[in-house]
Design a protein around this motif. Structure first.
Motif, PDB file in Angstrom:
ATOM      1  N   TYR A 183     -37.519  49.790  -1.701  1.00  0.00           N
ATOM      2  CA  TYR A 183     -38.221  48.720  -2.406  1.00  0.00           C
ATOM      3  C   TYR A 183     -37.600  48.453  -3.774  1.00  0.00           C
ATOM      4  O   TYR A 183     -37.087  49.346  -4.440  1.00  0.00           O
ATOM      5  N   ARG A 184     -37.717  47.182  -4.160  1.00  0.00           N
ATOM      6  CA  ARG A 184     -37.293  46.736  -5.486  1.00  0.00           C
ATOM      7  C   ARG A 184     -38.465  45.992  -6.122  1.00  0.00           C
ATOM      8  O   ARG A 184     -39.183  45.242  -5.452  1.00  0.00           O
ATOM      9  N   TRP A 185     -38.667  46.190  -7.421  1.00  0.00           N
ATOM     10  CA  TRP A 185     -39.692  45.432  -8.138  1.00  0.00           C
ATOM     11  C   TRP A 185     -39.129  44.924  -9.447  1.00  0.00           C
ATOM     12  O   TRP A 185     -38.007  45.268  -9.833  1.00  0.00           O
ATOM     13  N   ASN A 186     -39.892  44.085 -10.130  1.00  0.00           N
ATOM     14  CA  ASN A 186     -39.445  43.523 -11.401  1.00  0.00           C
ATOM     15  C   ASN A 186     -40.262  44.040 -12.573  1.00  0.00           C
ATOM     16  O   ASN A 186     -40.267  43.439 -13.654  1.00  0.00           O
ATOM     17  N   GLY A 187     -40.953  45.153 -12.358  1.00  0.00           N
ATOM     18  CA  GLY A 187     -41.806  45.714 -13.392  1.00  0.00           C
ATOM     19  C   GLY A 187     -43.238  45.274 -13.271  1.00  0.00           C
ATOM     20  O   GLY A 187     -44.118  45.830 -13.943  1.00  0.00           O
ATOM     21  N   THR A 188     -43.500  44.302 -12.394  1.00  0.00           N
ATOM     22  CA  THR A 188     -44.857  43.801 -12.195  1.00  0.00           C
ATOM     23  C   THR A 188     -45.221  43.749 -10.716  1.00  0.00           C
ATOM     24  O   THR A 188     -46.257  44.280 -10.289  1.00  0.00           O
ATOM     25  N   ARG A 189     -44.337  43.106  -9.924  1.00  0.00           N
ATOM     26  CA  ARG A 189     -44.617  42.950  -8.494  1.00  0.00           C
ATOM     27  C   ARG A 189     -43.367  43.245  -7.677  1.00  0.00           C
ATOM     28  O   ARG A 189     -42.249  43.229  -8.190  1.00  0.00           O
ATOM     29  N   LEU A 190     -43.583  43.489  -6.386  1.00  0.00           N
ATOM     30  CA  LEU A 190     -42.484  43.786  -5.470  1.00  0.00           C
ATOM     31  C   LEU A 190     -41.647  42.545  -5.225  1.00  0.00           C
ATOM     32  O   LEU A 190     -42.177  41.439  -5.069  1.00  0.00           O
ATOM     33  N   GLN A 191     -40.321  42.755  -5.143  1.00  0.00           N
ATOM     34  CA  GLN A 191     -39.404  41.650  -4.879  1.00  0.00           C
ATOM     35  C   GLN A 191     -38.842  41.693  -3.458  1.00  0.00           C
ATOM     36  O   GLN A 191     -38.690  40.653  -2.837  1.00  0.00           O
ATOM     37  N   ASP A 192     -38.488  42.885  -2.971  1.00  0.00           N
ATOM     38  CA  ASP A 192     -37.945  42.961  -1.609  1.00  0.00           C
ATOM     39  C   ASP A 192     -38.041  44.376  -1.075  1.00  0.00           C
ATOM     40  O   ASP A 192     -38.277  45.339  -1.816  1.00  0.00           O
ATOM     41  N   ASN A 193     -37.827  44.482   0.227  1.00  0.00           N
ATOM     42  CA  ASN A 193     -37.873  45.757   0.929  1.00  0.00           C
ATOM     43  C   ASN A 193     -36.866  45.714   2.063  1.00  0.00           C
ATOM     44  O   ASN A 193     -36.884  44.799   2.887  1.00  0.00           O
ATOM     45  N   SER A 194     -35.957  46.694   2.089  1.00  0.00           N
ATOM     46  CA  SER A 194     -35.048  46.889   3.218  1.00  0.00           C
ATOM     47  C   SER A 194     -35.568  48.091   3.993  1.00  0.00           C
ATOM     48  O   SER A 194     -35.615  49.199   3.455  1.00  0.00           O
ATOM     49  N   VAL A 195     -35.953  47.883   5.236  1.00  0.00           N
ATOM     50  CA  VAL A 195     -36.681  48.903   5.978  1.00  0.00           C
ATOM     51  C   VAL A 195     -36.150  49.002   7.397  1.00  0.00           C
ATOM     52  O   VAL A 195     -35.623  48.028   7.946  1.00  0.00           O
ATOM     53  N   GLU A 196     -36.243  50.178   7.972  1.00  0.00           N
ATOM     54  CA  GLU A 196     -36.088  50.354   9.410  1.00  0.00           C
ATOM     55  C   GLU A 196     -37.274  51.154   9.923  1.00  0.00           C
ATOM     56  O   GLU A 196     -37.742  52.084   9.256  1.00  0.00           O
ATOM     57  N   GLN A 197     -37.765  50.769  11.098  1.00  0.00           N
ATOM     58  CA  GLN A 197     -38.807  51.499  11.780  1.00  0.00           C
ATOM     59  C   GLN A 197     -38.316  51.811  13.190  1.00  0.00           C
ATOM     60  O   GLN A 197     -37.594  51.016  13.787  1.00  0.00           O
ATOM     61  N   ASP A 198     -38.712  52.960  13.698  1.00  0.00           N
ATOM     62  CA  ASP A 198     -38.199  53.392  14.996  1.00  0.00           C
ATOM     63  C   ASP A 198     -38.981  52.706  16.116  1.00  0.00           C
ATOM     64  O   ASP A 198     -39.767  53.326  16.835  1.00  0.00           O
ATOM     65  N   TYR A 199     -38.713  51.406  16.280  1.00  0.00           N
ATOM     66  CA  TYR A 199     -39.429  50.621  17.284  1.00  0.00           C
ATOM     67  C   TYR A 199     -39.033  50.993  18.713  1.00  0.00           C
ATOM     68  O   TYR A 199     -39.788  50.731  19.645  1.00  0.00           O
ATOM     69  N   LEU A 200     -37.853  51.598  18.892  1.00  0.00           N
ATOM     70  CA  LEU A 200     -37.508  52.044  20.233  1.00  0.00           C
ATOM     71  C   LEU A 200     -38.447  53.169  20.668  1.00  0.00           C
ATOM     72  O   LEU A 200     -38.947  53.181  21.799  1.00  0.00           O
ATOM     73  N   SER A 201     -38.711  54.101  19.771  1.00  0.00           N
ATOM     74  CA  SER A 201     -39.664  55.169  20.075  1.00  0.00           C
ATOM     75  C   SER A 201     -41.047  54.587  20.326  1.00  0.00           C
ATOM     76  O   SER A 201     -41.750  55.003  21.257  1.00  0.00           O
ATOM     77  N   VAL A 208     -31.366  52.987   7.763  1.00  0.00           N
ATOM     78  CA  VAL A 208     -31.805  53.308   6.404  1.00  0.00           C
ATOM     79  C   VAL A 208     -31.939  54.819   6.320  1.00  0.00           C
ATOM     80  O   VAL A 208     -32.452  55.459   7.250  1.00  0.00           O
ATOM     81  N   GLY A 209     -31.466  55.409   5.230  1.00  0.00           N
ATOM     82  CA  GLY A 209     -31.493  56.849   5.077  1.00  0.00           C
ATOM     83  C   GLY A 209     -32.030  57.283   3.726  1.00  0.00           C
ATOM     84  O   GLY A 209     -31.960  56.538   2.738  1.00  0.00           O
ATOM     85  N   LEU A 210     -32.559  58.482   3.693  1.00  0.00           N
ATOM     86  CA  LEU A 210     -32.985  59.132   2.457  1.00  0.00           C
ATOM     87  C   LEU A 210     -32.561  60.590   2.563  1.00  0.00           C
ATOM     88  O   LEU A 210     -33.091  61.335   3.401  1.00  0.00           O
ATOM     89  N   VAL A 211     -31.577  60.986   1.761  1.00  0.00           N
ATOM     90  CA  VAL A 211     -31.024  62.339   1.855  1.00  0.00           C
ATOM     91  C   VAL A 211     -31.116  63.027   0.494  1.00  0.00           C
ATOM     92  O   VAL A 211     -31.299  62.386  -0.539  1.00  0.00           O
ATOM     93  N   HIS A 212     -30.956  64.363   0.536  1.00  0.00           N
ATOM     94  CA  HIS A 212     -31.017  65.167  -0.679  1.00  0.00           C
ATOM     95  C   HIS A 212     -29.707  65.928  -0.837  1.00  0.00           C
ATOM     96  O   HIS A 212     -29.183  66.489   0.125  1.00  0.00           O
ATOM     97  N   VAL A 213     -29.187  65.928  -2.047  1.00  0.00           N
ATOM     98  CA  VAL A 213     -27.911  66.559  -2.361  1.00  0.00           C
ATOM     99  C   VAL A 213     -28.163  67.900  -3.038  1.00  0.00           C
ATOM    100  O   VAL A 213     -28.964  67.997  -3.983  1.00  0.00           O
ATOM    101  N   ARG A 214     -27.485  68.925  -2.532  1.00  0.00           N
ATOM    102  CA  ARG A 214     -27.557  70.256  -3.140  1.00  0.00           C
ATOM    103  C   ARG A 214     -26.127  70.805  -3.240  1.00  0.00           C
ATOM    104  O   ARG A 214     -25.367  70.744  -2.278  1.00  0.00           O
TER     105      ARG A 214
END
Length: 285
Positions: free
Chosen positions: A110-128, A251-257
């Motif tokens: 998600y992206r916002w402008n400090g007040t409201r949301l501007q956009d969302n790039s999303v994936e959902q596992d609709y095949l499952s 879309v991914g969310l990973v953690h670096v160690r």
């Protein structure tokens, strides 16, 4: 009673609480005008839904009509104050499938402008989701985040971003689980919902275009468009042989160690890819 002290919730996180609790879980689309800009844009797979009132809200109402008891469970929130990633599951019973229920994972950037949301790039596992609705056997909903609305903003980490960019360039994300297994680095990654079929790569010889990437501390979120050859293994693809040129968004969310990608979740648009490869009759989402 002991007074609670502190700076209060992060404002972006507080806005997302309204998005989840007031809008999605209450299915109250009137909240959208308060939390989203009029030109709010949703990107999913190759599709773009632009315009809060004329496009996005009608699409949401269709979803709520199909799943009148739809719920959203939050598993993870990360933010740097300007960008936010939300890992979640949606779940409910479908009116279009005689009350069959399903639970499917998703990741939104998600992206916002400090007040409201501007956009969302999303994936959902609709095949499952599609497979669960067809079988009548829903997947389990993962455990919720303990305190998602108390998540603090963490500054972006350019070094963590550089690690992930290099990791993406090596093809681990685009190649899916097969590439991860062949890597010399042992990482704890979950593709899609981790259920049947998620262990299979969908693309071979894939190259990735980074559409979006940002960090919050050691957490790095990204959206990729991956081009390669269909690797086979999707029983939903009936008329395209392995080796057919194909595209898959993720879309991914990973953690670096310790300078390496150590763990994370990636959600692929497997259904969109399957439909592009077998574009014959429209299939139920």
């Amino acid at each position: 009673m002991t007074a609670v002290t502190g700076q209060g919730p992060d404002p972006f996180v507080a806005l997302m609480r309204r998005y989840v609790v007031d809008y999605t879980n209450r299915q109250d689309t009137s909240v959208c005008a308060e939390i989203m800009e009029p030109d709010y844009t949703l990107r999913m797979g190759p599709h773009e839904v632009s315009g809060r009132d004329e496009a996005y809200i009608p699409a949401s109402r269709k979803q709520f009509m199909q799943f009148p008891g739809l719920g959203l469970t939050v598993h993870e929130v990360v933010t740097n104050g300007e960008r936010l990633a939300l890992r979640f599951s949606e779940h409910g019973a479908s009116r279009r499938h005689e009350g069959a229920a399903a639970a499917w994972t998703g990741l939104g950037l998600y992206r916002w402008n400090g007040t409201r949301l501007q956009d969302n790039s999303v994936e959902q596992d609709y095949l499952s989701r599609r497979r669960q609705l067809a079988s009548g056997t829903p997947a389990a909903v993962g455990g919720p985040a303990v305190a998602p609305w108390d998540t603090p903003a963490r500054p972006a980490d350019p070094a963590a971003e550089a690690v992930v960019r290099s990791w993406i360039a090596r093809g681990v994300a685009a190649g899916g689980p097969a590439a991860a297994r062949s890597s010399t680095v042992n990482t704890d990654l979950t593709w899609d919902d981790g259920g049947p079929g998620s262990e299979h790569a969908v693309l071979a010889d894939a190259a990735s275009v980074i559409d979006d990437l940002f960090s919050a501390g050691d957490a790095v979120a990204f959206r990729l468009t991956c081009h390669g050859r269909y690797a086979g293994g999707l029983d939903d693809v009936t008329d395209a042989p392995a080796g057919t040129p194909a595209t898959c968004h993720l879309v991914g969310l990973v953690h670096v160690r310790d300078g390496q990608v150590a763990s994370g979740h990636l959600v692929r648009d497997r259904l969109g890819m399957a439909r592009a490869l077998s574009p014959a009759p429209a299939r139920s989402r």
